[in-house]
Enzyme design. Structure first.
Site, PDB file in Angstrom:
ATOM      1  N   ASN A  86      34.051  62.244  17.992  1.00  0.00           N
ATOM      2  CA  ASN A  86      34.625  63.157  16.994  1.00  0.00           C
ATOM      3  C   ASN A  86      35.532  64.151  17.725  1.00  0.00           C
ATOM      4  O   ASN A  86      35.229  65.335  17.852  1.00  0.00           O
ATOM      5  CB  ASN A  86      33.509  63.864  16.224  1.00  0.00           C
ATOM      6  CG  ASN A  86      34.030  64.598  15.009  1.00  0.00           C
ATOM      7  OD1 ASN A  86      35.226  64.842  14.874  1.00  0.00           O
ATOM      8  ND2 ASN A  86      33.117  64.961  14.129  1.00  0.00           N
ATOM      9  N   ALA A 138      30.881  69.839   6.868  1.00  0.00           N
ATOM     10  CA  ALA A 138      31.579  68.767   6.159  1.00  0.00           C
ATOM     11  C   ALA A 138      32.760  69.341   5.385  1.00  0.00           C
ATOM     12  O   ALA A 138      32.627  70.363   4.707  1.00  0.00           O
ATOM     13  CB  ALA A 138      30.622  68.065   5.190  1.00  0.00           C
ATOM     14  N   VAL A 139      33.893  68.680   5.513  1.00  0.00           N
ATOM     15  CA  VAL A 139      35.085  69.030   4.755  1.00  0.00           C
ATOM     16  C   VAL A 139      35.584  67.754   4.093  1.00  0.00           C
ATOM     17  O   VAL A 139      35.632  66.692   4.726  1.00  0.00           O
ATOM     18  CB  VAL A 139      36.179  69.636   5.651  1.00  0.00           C
ATOM     19  CG1 VAL A 139      37.463  69.878   4.859  1.00  0.00           C
ATOM     20  CG2 VAL A 139      35.692  70.939   6.286  1.00  0.00           C
ATOM     21  N   GLU A 142      25.500  70.144  17.802  1.00  0.00           N
ATOM     22  CA  GLU A 142      25.623  68.808  18.367  1.00  0.00           C
ATOM     23  C   GLU A 142      26.797  68.136  17.687  1.00  0.00           C
ATOM     24  O   GLU A 142      27.014  68.325  16.490  1.00  0.00           O
ATOM     25  CB  GLU A 142      24.352  67.993  18.128  1.00  0.00           C
ATOM     26  CG  GLU A 142      23.157  68.538  18.869  1.00  0.00           C
ATOM     27  CD  GLU A 142      21.849  67.911  18.428  1.00  0.00           C
ATOM     28  OE1 GLU A 142      21.795  67.290  17.347  1.00  0.00           O
ATOM     29  OE2 GLU A 142      20.876  68.061  19.169  1.00  0.00           O
ATOM     30  N   TYR A 145      35.653  73.102  18.316  1.00  0.00           N
ATOM     31  CA  TYR A 145      34.527  73.841  18.894  1.00  0.00           C
ATOM     32  C   TYR A 145      34.898  74.456  20.241  1.00  0.00           C
ATOM     33  O   TYR A 145      34.563  75.609  20.516  1.00  0.00           O
ATOM     34  CB  TYR A 145      33.302  72.940  19.039  1.00  0.00           C
ATOM     35  CG  TYR A 145      32.793  72.363  17.741  1.00  0.00           C
ATOM     36  CD1 TYR A 145      32.806  73.090  16.557  1.00  0.00           C
ATOM     37  CD2 TYR A 145      32.299  71.068  17.685  1.00  0.00           C
ATOM     38  CE1 TYR A 145      32.342  72.560  15.373  1.00  0.00           C
ATOM     39  CE2 TYR A 145      31.822  70.524  16.502  1.00  0.00           C
ATOM     40  CZ  TYR A 145      31.851  71.270  15.348  1.00  0.00           C
ATOM     41  OH  TYR A 145      31.379  70.730  14.170  1.00  0.00           O
TER      42      TYR A 145
END
Length: 157
Positions: free
Chosen positions: A102, A65-66, A97, A109
């Protein structure tokens, strides 16, 4: 590179809620339970965190999380780099996952060497009643060599 900051379960829950406003945010009690595990690691930054678990040679990204006001500044990449470097010392494989919608996270990734190995239909339930499939991504970890080190961007951004 800035030093890791200490982040409480409450801090993580608040940041997670801001970062994942379309999903059910994880509660502080959930973070607290995870943080008590000797297999769970928290990689923290002033504006973000990665929560990971390493067991039996596998390193898993549980959540990343950012803060939305600080996204797209390299914080997630630096947190992932820290995780992959640390995990390479004790694990052979990293996996995670991610929701198929997203696209920014998927691009990050893939850029870090992850590949899609499977998917899960209707895995993420959104607050608005819709669902999103999940991709399961994996990458090998070069033992004792770590991933490329990526410094954190300036925290004054």
């Amino acid at each position: 590179m800035p030093q890791e900051i200490t982040m409480t379960a409450d801090d993580m829950a608040a940041l997670h809620a801001r970062a994942f406003d379309q999903d059910r945010a994880w509660r502080a009690a959930e973070f607290s339970d995870l943080l008590r595990s000797p297999f769970v690691q928290a990689h923290t930054h002033t504006y973000g965190f990665a929560l990971t678990r390493t067991v039996a040679g596998e390193a898993e990204l549980l959540t990343l999380a950012v803060d939305p006001r600080h996204q797209r500044q390299g914080i997630a990449r630096a947190l992932l780099s820290r995780w992959l470097n640390d995990a390479a010392e004790i694990a052979q494989t990293a996996f995670l996952e991610v929701a198929t919608d997203n696209t920014g996270a998927i691009a990050l990734y893939l850029d870090l060497g992850f590949v899609t190995i499977a998917s899960r239909a209707a895995y993420y339930a959104r607050k608005n009643g819709t669902v999103a499939d999940a991709l399961i991504l994996q990458r090998p970890l070069p033992h004792s060599h770590g991933a490329d080190s990526i410094p954190f961007p300036s925290e004054s951004s």
